[in-house]
Design a protein around this motif. Sequence first.
Motif, PDB file in Angstrom:
ATOM      1  N   UNK A 508       0.806  -1.214   0.000  1.00 52.68           N
ATOM      2  CA  UNK A 508       0.000   0.000   0.000  1.00 52.68           C
ATOM      3  C   UNK A 508       0.846   1.274   0.000  1.00 52.68           C
ATOM      4  N   UNK A 509       2.127   1.173   0.338  1.00 50.18           N
ATOM      5  CA  UNK A 509       2.974   2.352   0.373  1.00 50.18           C
ATOM      6  C   UNK A 509       3.775   2.431   1.658  1.00 50.18           C
ATOM      7  N   UNK A 510       4.281   3.631   1.926  1.00 53.70           N
ATOM      8  CA  UNK A 510       5.089   3.860   3.123  1.00 53.70           C
ATOM      9  C   UNK A 510       4.251   4.561   4.188  1.00 53.70           C
ATOM     10  N   UNK A 511       4.247   4.055   5.425  1.00 55.58           N
ATOM     11  CA  UNK A 511       3.422   4.667   6.480  1.00 55.58           C
ATOM     12  C   UNK A 511       3.847   6.102   6.779  1.00 55.58           C
ATOM     13  N   UNK A 512       2.840   6.974   6.944  1.00 53.93           N
ATOM     14  CA  UNK A 512       3.109   8.342   7.400  1.00 53.93           C
ATOM     15  C   UNK A 512       2.434   8.628   8.740  1.00 53.93           C
ATOM     16  N   UNK A 513       1.433   7.847   9.112  1.00 54.06           N
ATOM     17  CA  UNK A 513       0.765   8.007  10.408  1.00 54.06           C
ATOM     18  C   UNK A 513       0.024   6.726  10.727  1.00 54.06           C
ATOM     19  N   UNK A 514       0.207   6.223  11.929  1.00 54.28           N
ATOM     20  CA  UNK A 514      -0.450   4.982  12.343  1.00 54.28           C
ATOM     21  C   UNK A 514      -0.958   5.122  13.769  1.00 54.28           C
ATOM     22  N   UNK A 515      -2.008   4.358  14.079  1.00 54.19           N
ATOM     23  CA  UNK A 515      -2.588   4.424  15.424  1.00 54.19           C
ATOM     24  C   UNK A 515      -1.886   3.495  16.396  1.00 54.19           C
ATOM     25  N   UNK A 516      -1.040   2.591  15.899  1.00 51.11           N
ATOM     26  CA  UNK A 516      -0.269   1.685  16.734  1.00 51.11           C
ATOM     27  C   UNK A 516       1.045   1.402  16.016  1.00 51.11           C
ATOM     28  N   UNK A 517       2.068   1.085  16.773  1.00 49.48           N
ATOM     29  CA  UNK A 517       3.376   0.820  16.176  1.00 49.48           C
ATOM     30  C   UNK A 517       3.306  -0.406  15.276  1.00 49.48           C
ATOM     31  N   UNK A 518       3.864  -0.282  14.075  1.00 49.54           N
ATOM     32  CA  UNK A 518       3.925  -1.413  13.170  1.00 49.54           C
ATOM     33  C   UNK A 518       5.049  -2.359  13.596  1.00 49.54           C
ATOM     34  N   UNK A 519       4.825  -3.643  13.393  1.00 46.39           N
ATOM     35  CA  UNK A 519       5.854  -4.656  13.641  1.00 46.39           C
ATOM     36  C   UNK A 519       6.534  -4.934  12.310  1.00 46.39           C
ATOM     37  N   UNK A 520       7.574  -4.180  12.028  1.00 49.20           N
ATOM     38  CA  UNK A 520       8.164  -4.247  10.702  1.00 49.20           C
ATOM     39  C   UNK A 520       7.210  -3.656   9.688  1.00 49.20           C
ATOM     40  N   UNK A 521       6.739  -4.508   8.770  1.00 48.27           N
ATOM     41  CA  UNK A 521       5.781  -4.069   7.760  1.00 48.27           C
ATOM     42  C   UNK A 521       4.351  -4.467   8.102  1.00 48.27           C
ATOM     43  N   UNK A 522       4.116  -4.941   9.320  1.00 46.78           N
ATOM     44  CA  UNK A 522       2.807  -5.498   9.672  1.00 46.78           C
ATOM     45  C   UNK A 522       2.030  -4.552  10.583  1.00 46.78           C
ATOM     46  N   UNK A 523       0.787  -4.288  10.175  1.00 47.92           N
ATOM     47  CA  UNK A 523      -0.136  -3.475  10.964  1.00 47.92           C
ATOM     48  C   UNK A 523      -0.858  -4.374  11.952  1.00 47.92           C
ATOM     49  N   UNK A 524      -0.822  -4.065  13.256  1.00 47.65           N
ATOM     50  CA  UNK A 524      -1.511  -4.908  14.242  1.00 47.65           C
ATOM     51  C   UNK A 524      -3.022  -4.892  14.047  1.00 47.65           C
ATOM     52  N   UNK A 525      -3.687  -5.814  14.707  1.00 50.74           N
ATOM     53  CA  UNK A 525      -5.153  -5.813  14.697  1.00 50.74           C
ATOM     54  C   UNK A 525      -5.657  -4.579  15.430  1.00 50.74           C
ATOM     55  N   UNK A 526      -6.889  -4.169  15.084  1.00 50.41           N
ATOM     56  CA  UNK A 526      -7.544  -3.012  15.700  1.00 50.41           C
ATOM     57  C   UNK A 526      -6.673  -1.762  15.574  1.00 50.41           C
ATOM     58  N   UNK A 527      -6.121  -1.558  14.387  1.00 47.35           N
ATOM     59  CA  UNK A 527      -5.264  -0.400  14.144  1.00 47.35           C
ATOM     60  C   UNK A 527      -5.484   0.094  12.723  1.00 47.35           C
ATOM     61  N   UNK A 528      -5.068   1.329  12.482  1.00 44.00           N
ATOM     62  CA  UNK A 528      -5.198   1.939  11.154  1.00 44.00           C
ATOM     63  C   UNK A 528      -3.908   2.661  10.817  1.00 44.00           C
ATOM     64  N   UNK A 529      -3.650   2.824   9.516  1.00 48.27           N
ATOM     65  CA  UNK A 529      -2.458   3.506   9.059  1.00 48.27           C
ATOM     66  C   UNK A 529      -2.768   4.286   7.796  1.00 48.27           C
ATOM     67  N   UNK A 530      -2.157   5.457   7.676  1.00 51.87           N
ATOM     68  CA  UNK A 530      -2.165   6.207   6.420  1.00 51.87           C
ATOM     69  C   UNK A 530      -0.813   6.013   5.752  1.00 51.87           C
ATOM     70  N   UNK A 531      -0.832   5.789   4.430  1.00 50.18           N
ATOM     71  CA  UNK A 531       0.388   5.536   3.686  1.00 50.18           C
ATOM     72  C   UNK A 531       0.422   6.358   2.411  1.00 50.18           C
ATOM     73  N   UNK A 532       1.641   6.625   1.938  1.00 46.67           N
ATOM     74  CA  UNK A 532       1.833   7.291   0.653  1.00 46.67           C
ATOM     75  C   UNK A 532       2.833   6.478  -0.164  1.00 46.67           C
ATOM     76  N   UNK A 533       2.835   6.660  -1.463  1.00 49.99           N
ATOM     77  CA  UNK A 533       3.780   5.895  -2.285  1.00 49.99           C
ATOM     78  C   UNK A 533       5.211   6.079  -1.801  1.00 49.99           C
ATOM     79  N   UNK A 534       5.944   4.970  -1.723  1.00 54.22           N
ATOM     80  CA  UNK A 534       7.343   5.039  -1.288  1.00 54.22           C
ATOM     81  C   UNK A 534       8.172   5.778  -2.330  1.00 54.22           C
ATOM     82  N   UNK A 535       9.071   6.619  -1.870  1.00 55.93           N
ATOM     83  CA  UNK A 535       9.929   7.365  -2.791  1.00 55.93           C
ATOM     84  C   UNK A 535      11.205   6.587  -3.036  1.00 55.93           C
ATOM     85  N   UNK A 536      11.697   6.626  -4.279  1.00 58.07           N
ATOM     86  CA  UNK A 536      12.920   5.905  -4.624  1.00 58.07           C
ATOM     87  C   UNK A 536      14.123   6.559  -3.960  1.00 58.07           C
TER      88      UNK A 536
END
Length: 537
Positions: A508-536
């Motif tokens: 989905x892209x690179x996280x810019x804001x999340x409601x809970x800390x991601x475990x690497x690339x994984x979003x925990x349950x009961x959480x949300x994240x906003x993402x934007x395209x990753x820049x090269x």
Amino acid sequence: MPTELTTNADDLGAADWWRTAVVYQVYVRSFADANGDGIGDLAGLRDRLPYLRDLGVDAIWLTPFYRSPMVDGGYDVTDYREVDPMFGDIADFDAMMTDAHAYGLRVIIDVVPNHTSSAHRWFQEALAAAPGSPERERYIFRDGRGPDGAEPPNDWESIFGGDAWTRVPDGQWYLHIFDPQQPDLNWELPEVRAEFEDILRFWLDRGVDGFRVDVAHGNIKAPGLPDVGYSSRTGRNQRQSRLLEGTTLPYFDQDGVHEIYRAWRKIFDSYPPGRMAVAEAWASSPERLARYVGPDELHQVFNFDFLHATWSVDSFRKVIDTALAEATLVGAPTTWVLSNHDKQRHVTRYGGGELGLRRARAAALLMLALPGVAYLYQGEELGLDEVLDLPDELRQDPAFRRTGESRDGCRVPLPWSGEAAPYGFGPAGAWLPPPASWVACTVAAQAGDPRSTLELYRAALRLRRAEPGLGGGELVWLDAEPGVLAFRRGDLTCVVNVGAGPVDVRRYGAPILATAALDGDFLPIDAAVWLKPATAG
């Protein structure tokens, strides 16, 4: 394939601020107390306006501050053009308005047209006058049924429980769809319509930017006041008010209400651009609810389906799809609400404790990424939960006395600072006691902590203003794993995990804001994240 839903994409300007705004509801008596009497007031609100500016909202909506006996939290009005001394005076209102506008905050106020207080001059004149008099015509008085008129005129029930009729000493009955101290006005009478049109102009002349119309569906009653044909007196447990969905009740959502709002729209449009109104309306179908908005009626109607959505992909997706489709049809923005002064706070609805807070934070990021207008209720940015253990003797909701149900738990004064109640609410106590657990929820405790709910809201509101895709425009649903909601707005993607396990969000892209800390690339349950395209690079 992605599914596209578009909203009205007019070129947005100052006149259309209400199409994408974030509006913060201020329950005035519980926001901030300046004079030390334990009750919030307009001076206290004025003092705290910088907090709302820094939070990042576009407008504030004030619950009633008019002169009132406060039987129903100010929704029982005796004078619509005066400030109740509990909250200050008209000079306090004007000063607050001036400062709010200086801070870039629009101001929306409540208007209560369905009923007045029984202490209103008009109703006192009606009680003193004879049946059939012009004074009684301003309200809905009727003779009772039965040989001696001892039975109510029909089977209508109060929203607060019990009969919707009260008998006066001369034998007639008057209608009150809410509390007996809130008699319903007769909107078939031109004098009533003229009075409220003048009230609107009074506040528009003072610079208000809009109105929230209380019980917008209630002003007109069906001709002849026919029976519903069902009441809890028949032996069933369910009250009439629970039948509204799927049923047109004779005292709600009658076609004649739209004539009123067409007249009001002409008034709003006669002022400089940017004036608006939002309906608190309940109707038997989404189609009937949509009739309250349009170029010749009101600008918005509250979408309470989002508030009632369950914690599942299917529920959220259905509510969002339906709301956006209807908004497109009528050319109006949809509205999103998670909590308000009449409903249990969503931290508690979502399970309470840490579970409820995790879900509430995720729901906030979901809501703030959707097209349209977001309405925040004071304290949700602090992660406040419902106060469920208030002593019965302190509860003031009139519904509590008749049904045992109470809205007081979401109206407890805000915690601002300090280690003990009332947590900086004012110089003295608070009219309802905040719980000890709120010591960790104060504004002071959360400010500057990047993990706090307050800073999450501040960051989300900054991004909402900065990201072009979160303005008007379209929502594009993305294919996602089971238990995951994912959609794109411009180049920003919102992913919400309501499933049973963590989800990989790399695609989905690179996280810019999340409601809970991601475990690497994984979003925990009961959480949300906003993402934007990753820049090269």
